[in-house]
Design an enzyme around this catalytic site. Structure first.
Site, PDB file in Angstrom:
ATOM      1  N   GLU A  52      46.130  51.542  61.882  1.00  0.00           N
ATOM      2  CA  GLU A  52      45.986  52.442  60.739  1.00  0.00           C
ATOM      3  C   GLU A  52      46.607  53.802  61.029  1.00  0.00           C
ATOM      4  O   GLU A  52      47.313  54.370  60.177  1.00  0.00           O
ATOM      5  CB  GLU A  52      44.508  52.611  60.394  1.00  0.00           C
ATOM      6  CG  GLU A  52      43.871  51.376  59.783  1.00  0.00           C
ATOM      7  CD  GLU A  52      42.428  51.602  59.378  1.00  0.00           C
ATOM      8  OE1 GLU A  52      42.035  51.107  58.317  1.00  0.00           O
ATOM      9  OE2 GLU A  52      41.701  52.281  60.139  1.00  0.00           O
ATOM     10  N   ASP A  57      42.088  50.639  64.927  1.00  0.00           N
ATOM     11  CA  ASP A  57      42.294  52.036  64.504  1.00  0.00           C
ATOM     12  C   ASP A  57      43.750  52.459  64.642  1.00  0.00           C
ATOM     13  O   ASP A  57      44.288  53.161  63.775  1.00  0.00           O
ATOM     14  CB  ASP A  57      41.435  52.987  65.346  1.00  0.00           C
ATOM     15  CG  ASP A  57      39.952  52.937  64.980  1.00  0.00           C
ATOM     16  OD1 ASP A  57      39.622  52.345  63.934  1.00  0.00           O
ATOM     17  OD2 ASP A  57      39.147  53.495  65.745  1.00  0.00           O
ATOM     18  N   ASP A  70      44.647  54.255  56.453  1.00  0.00           N
ATOM     19  CA  ASP A  70      43.777  53.365  55.681  1.00  0.00           C
ATOM     20  C   ASP A  70      44.217  53.329  54.221  1.00  0.00           C
ATOM     21  O   ASP A  70      44.295  52.263  53.607  1.00  0.00           O
ATOM     22  CB  ASP A  70      42.330  53.838  55.799  1.00  0.00           C
ATOM     23  CG  ASP A  70      41.380  53.011  54.945  1.00  0.00           C
ATOM     24  OD1 ASP A  70      41.135  51.844  55.291  1.00  0.00           O
ATOM     25  OD2 ASP A  70      40.894  53.528  53.921  1.00  0.00           O
ATOM     26  N   GLU A 122      44.437  58.105  61.075  1.00  0.00           N
ATOM     27  CA  GLU A 122      43.778  56.842  60.730  1.00  0.00           C
ATOM     28  C   GLU A 122      43.297  56.870  59.283  1.00  0.00           C
ATOM     29  O   GLU A 122      43.434  55.888  58.538  1.00  0.00           O
ATOM     30  CB  GLU A 122      42.593  56.606  61.669  1.00  0.00           C
ATOM     31  CG  GLU A 122      41.814  55.335  61.397  1.00  0.00           C
ATOM     32  CD  GLU A 122      40.495  55.318  62.151  1.00  0.00           C
ATOM     33  OE1 GLU A 122      39.713  54.385  61.902  1.00  0.00           O
ATOM     34  OE2 GLU A 122      40.238  56.229  62.958  1.00  0.00           O
TER      35      GLU A 122
END
Length: 226
Positions: free
Chosen positions: A120, A117, A48, A44
């Site tokens: 990502e 989440d 990002d 994650e």
């Protein structure tokens, strides 16, 4: 449709199936399912960064040649939790989540924070597995076509603008505080500061508390996007 069918449909190759599977493993199952050695949180983190650069690339090269402030605000809207959860649901990614029994019972499969989440984490997993170009196939497949509409949304109050801007970093907390009220009772003047994580970032004065908050938000927003 399996996750492998979805990736094939998006023309995304898979070299390491275990890495892709890890992108859906929630921390709640780590003590319950011994066959999973790691959850998706590290992926994650990587995802990002991949999202930030991918969305920034689209906005930078857009025909409208937006300013830095406009690009920053649009990007914040495109990568906020609500938007990411929407992308996941558009692809049906929530079906592949691996949750602990307690989290499953508590509705984790439908919780925006978790569903966001995994978009990502999957972006991060694909980037590690086969590179940025393939990760962008996933991202660009779900981004809205009408980005001009996202910029048009910027004609709104500065408190909303500021809140959306700081959502790009979920750790930030925005608060407003009246530091003084002067003048006669029937025509007071309010002075307000806006804080991000308890640090003053803007100050505003107005004939009402709401107006002063808007001016403080504008002051903070214009400083942050420079």
């Amino acid at each position: 449709m399996t996750i492998w069918d979805l990736l094939k449909k998006l023309d995304i190759p898979v070299n390491n199936e275990a890495l892709i599977e890890q992108a859906f493993v929630h921390s709640s199952c780590m003590n319950e399912k011994t066959d999973y050695k790691e959850d998706y949180e590290r992926l994650e983190f990587m995802g990002d960064a991949v999202l930030q650069v991918s969305v920034s690339n689209i906005l930078f090269n857009h025909k409208n040649h937006w300013s830095e402030g406009e690009m920053t605000l649009i990007r914040a809207r495109l990568v906020c939790e609500e938007a990411l959860a929407g992308y996941s649901r558009k692809l049906g990614l929530e079906k592949y989540l691996v949750l602990g029994l307690g989290e499953e019972r508590n509705g984790g499969r439908n919780r925006d924070s978790i569903v966001a989440d995994i978009f990502e984490s999957l972006s991060g997993a694909i980037y590690i597995d086969s590179g940025l170009e393939n990760a962008q196939k996933l991202i660009y497949a779900v981004l809205p076509d009408d980005l001009e509409a996202y910029n048009a949304m910027s004609v709104m109050d500065y408190k909303t603008k500021l809140q959306e801007f700081v959502q790009s970093d979920r750790r930030d907390v925005v608060t407003y505080e009246v530091i003084s009220v002067t003048g006669p009772q029937n025509a007071p003047t309010f002075e307000v500061v806006v804080k991000l994580n308890d640090l003053v970032f803007g100050k505003g004065i107005g004939t009402s508390k709401k107006r002063a908050e808007q001016m403080a938000a504008r002051d903070a927003f214009e400083k942050l996007v420079k």
